[in-house]
Enzyme design. Structure first.
Site, PDB file in Angstrom:
ATOM      1  N   ASP A   1      16.167  -6.888   4.991  1.00  0.00           N
ATOM      2  CA  ASP A   1      15.247  -7.539   4.055  1.00  0.00           C
ATOM      3  C   ASP A   1      15.405  -7.018   2.626  1.00  0.00           C
ATOM      4  OD1 ASP A   1      14.333  -8.965   6.161  1.00  0.00           O
ATOM      5  OD2 ASP A   1      12.372  -7.995   6.278  1.00  0.00           O
TER       6      ASP A   1
ATOM      7  N   ARG B   1       3.200   5.383   1.815  1.00  0.00           N
ATOM      8  CA  ARG B   1       3.278   4.334   0.785  1.00  0.00           C
ATOM      9  C   ARG B   1       2.827   4.797  -0.602  1.00  0.00           C
ATOM     10  NH1 ARG B   1       5.941   3.067   4.941  1.00  0.00           N
ATOM     11  NH2 ARG B   1       6.575   0.894   5.212  1.00  0.00           N
TER      12      ARG B   1
ATOM     13  N   ASP C   1       0.912  -2.441   3.797  1.00  0.00           N
ATOM     14  CA  ASP C   1       1.754  -1.660   2.903  1.00  0.00           C
ATOM     15  C   ASP C   1       1.781  -2.213   1.479  1.00  0.00           C
ATOM     16  OD1 ASP C   1       2.328   0.190   4.859  1.00  0.00           O
ATOM     17  OD2 ASP C   1       4.021  -0.941   5.634  1.00  0.00           O
TER      18      ASP C   1
ATOM     19  N   SER D   1       9.867  -4.383  14.707  1.00  0.00           N
ATOM     20  CA  SER D   1       9.842  -3.937  13.319  1.00  0.00           C
ATOM     21  C   SER D   1       9.387  -2.480  13.322  1.00  0.00           C
ATOM     22  CB  SER D   1       8.869  -4.823  12.543  1.00  0.00           C
ATOM     23  OG  SER D   1       8.443  -4.156  11.387  1.00  0.00           O
TER      24      SER D   1
HETATM   25  N1  ARG Z   1       0.115  -0.671  11.045  1.00  0.00           N
HETATM   26  C1  ARG Z   1       0.614   0.523  10.470  1.00  0.00           C
HETATM   27  C2  ARG Z   1      -0.034   0.748   9.134  1.00  0.00           C
HETATM   28  O1  ARG Z   1      -0.515  -0.169   8.552  1.00  0.00           O
HETATM   29  C3  ARG Z   1       2.128   0.537  10.397  1.00  0.00           C
HETATM   30  C4  ARG Z   1       2.754  -0.222   9.293  1.00  0.00           C
HETATM   31  C5  ARG Z   1       4.226  -0.094   9.344  1.00  0.00           C
HETATM   32  N2  ARG Z   1       4.854  -0.709   8.209  1.00  0.00           N
HETATM   33  C6  ARG Z   1       5.870  -1.524   8.305  1.00  0.00           C
HETATM   34  N3  ARG Z   1       6.296  -2.063   7.198  1.00  0.00           N
HETATM   35  N4  ARG Z   1       6.482  -1.791   9.445  1.00  0.00           N
HETATM   36  O2  ARG Z   1      -0.100   1.839   8.652  1.00  0.00           O
END
Ligand code: ARG
Length: 404
Positions: free
Chosen positions: A13, A101, A130, A181
């Site tokens: 991506d 993040r 994120d 993912s």
């Molecule tokens: N659900 C988790 C969170 O919001 C994991 C997010 C993982 N991020 C990703 N881009 N796959 O913290």
């Protein structure tokens, strides 16, 4: 045309995104953060892997590409404060992705300054947490920067991404066909999508990479003694990101730290999230055990409320908010007493506290014992109960008591 710093992972991506931004006439600096993802997978050559990511960005036509080793910074400024808060979202998720993040945002802001860029960009979609975390952190750190989220403006399906990549010479790794993912750093690995979207379906073994399957776990338990010095954990003298990598390997071998959560995202949807966080599971349990023996009942009760709020702030993208800073100061008030040892037993998916000791323990065996040498004043308890029960006494005399 502008100069853009892109948060770049090297995956499909963000590689397609990099190419698109370049084709649109921008100068794009690819910024990749090393947050210890590779160290957690035992035996990987992290440096070589990340250099390959940097070279890939340059080969795609990036104006420049940087890899920033932010492992210790992640540990000191994000993971350790979260540990001090026993931070677990919805009671179980140690916030591995959530904590990373705001740091990625800080690195974007710093890289933009270094390269005189007026825009930063990320590859998050419009559906997750994120995007919220990165954009709020960028706003808090430099509100005059423009933040772009091109995959939110124009969503990119996997087949479209693969087709675009083939057309524009973007190398597609074998893993592009992967069924999940995944996001990972030293504090944990998150696994989403594919068969996991059915909340009735049990996560298949191939979802896991850091934790051993039940049949492959050792038949005997392992015991580790986590030492804390003013809130700082160590194992046989090893601290920091290296400690976390070691505990991930040790506890992961026993299958410790698998988490399966129907989670409430910031943007309002429920999602099924699976995590592996062996070290976070062990260290938070050990930290809590030490708090239980060194803090007063009042402190523990109040801190539990503050800790939950802390986890919510981290999850909700408000890491850079003043309340988080204030809660760090609150947690700092306990740090001196977070000194001692916790014996953790790792066995068949569980990390149990087997023992705890501290020079600051409020626990007093002479007061607690039912055996010889009891120093507790039993008579005092009678008077205490008489006073403590006075309101109930009055209520009963007025026939207001709740009937059994
Ligand atoms: N659900 C988790 C969170 O919001 C994991 C997010 C993982 N991020 C990703 N881009 N796959 O913290």
């Amino acid at each position: 045309m502008s100069r853009i710093v892109l948060a770049y992972s090297g995956g499909l991506d963000t590689s397609v995104l990099l190419k698109k931004l370049i084709i649109a006439g921008n100068e794009v600096v690819a910024m990749t953060a090393d947050l210890g993802e590779s160290d957690a997978r035992a035996g990987q050559g992290a440096a070589a892997e990340l250099e390959a990511v940097r070279q890939k960005a340059l080969a795609l036509g990036a104006y420049d590409a940087v890899v920033i080793d932010a492992r210790e910074r992640f540990m000191n400024e994000y993971v350790l404060p979260a540990l001090a808060a026993n931070a677990l979202y919805e009671g179980v998720y140690p916030l591995s992705a959530a904590l990373s993040r705001p740091l990625i945002a800080a690195l974007l802001v710093e890289t933009a300054r270094r390269f005189h860029a007026d825009t930063v960009a990320h590859g998050c979609t419009g559906k997750g947490n994120d995007q919220v975390r990165i954009e709020l952190a960028v706003r808090a750190l430099n509100p005059s920067l423009t933040v772009r989220a091109p995959l939110r403006e124009t969503p990119l399906s996997r087949p479209d991404a693969i087709a675009y990549a083939a057309e524009h010479g973007v190398p597609v790794a074998h893993s592009a066909a992967k069924p999940y993912s995944v996001d990972a750093n030293l504090w944990g690995r998150s696994i989403e999508a594919g068969v996991l979207e059915d909340p009735w379906a049990e996560p298949p073994e191939d979802a896991f990479a850091w934790t051993a399957a039940p049949a492959k776990r050792p038949r005997e338990p392992d015991e580790v003694v986590i030492h804390f010095e003013e809130g700082m954990p160590s194992l046989s003298g090893v601290r920091g990101a290296v400690l976390v990598a070691q505990v991930n390997a040790l506890a992961g071998a026993h299958g410790v730290g698998r988490i399966d959560l129907i989670e409430d995202r910031v943007i309002g949807v429920k999602s099924r999230e699976v995590y592996e966080a062996p070290a976070a599971t062990v260290l938070i349990a050990a930290h809590k055990a030490l708090e239980r023996i060194t803090l007063t009942r009042d402190e523990l009760r109040f801190k539990a409320v503050a800790d939950q709020r802390y986890a919510e702030l981290a999850y909700d993208g408000l890491w850079m908010s003043p309340l988080r800073g204030a809660l760090d100061a609150f947690n700092g008030a306990f740090s001196r007493r977070i000194t001692g040892d916790v014996r953790m037993r790792l066995y068949q998916g569980s990390a149990a506290t087997a023992g705890v000791r501290s020079p600051y323990a409020l626990y007093d065996e002479a007061l607690a014992t039912y055996g010889e040498g009891d120093a507790f004043d039993h008579h005092a308890a009678g008077g205490f109960i008489r006073c403590y029960g006075l309101p109930l006494d009055r209520v009963a005399r007025l026939s207001l008591a709740v009937k059994a």
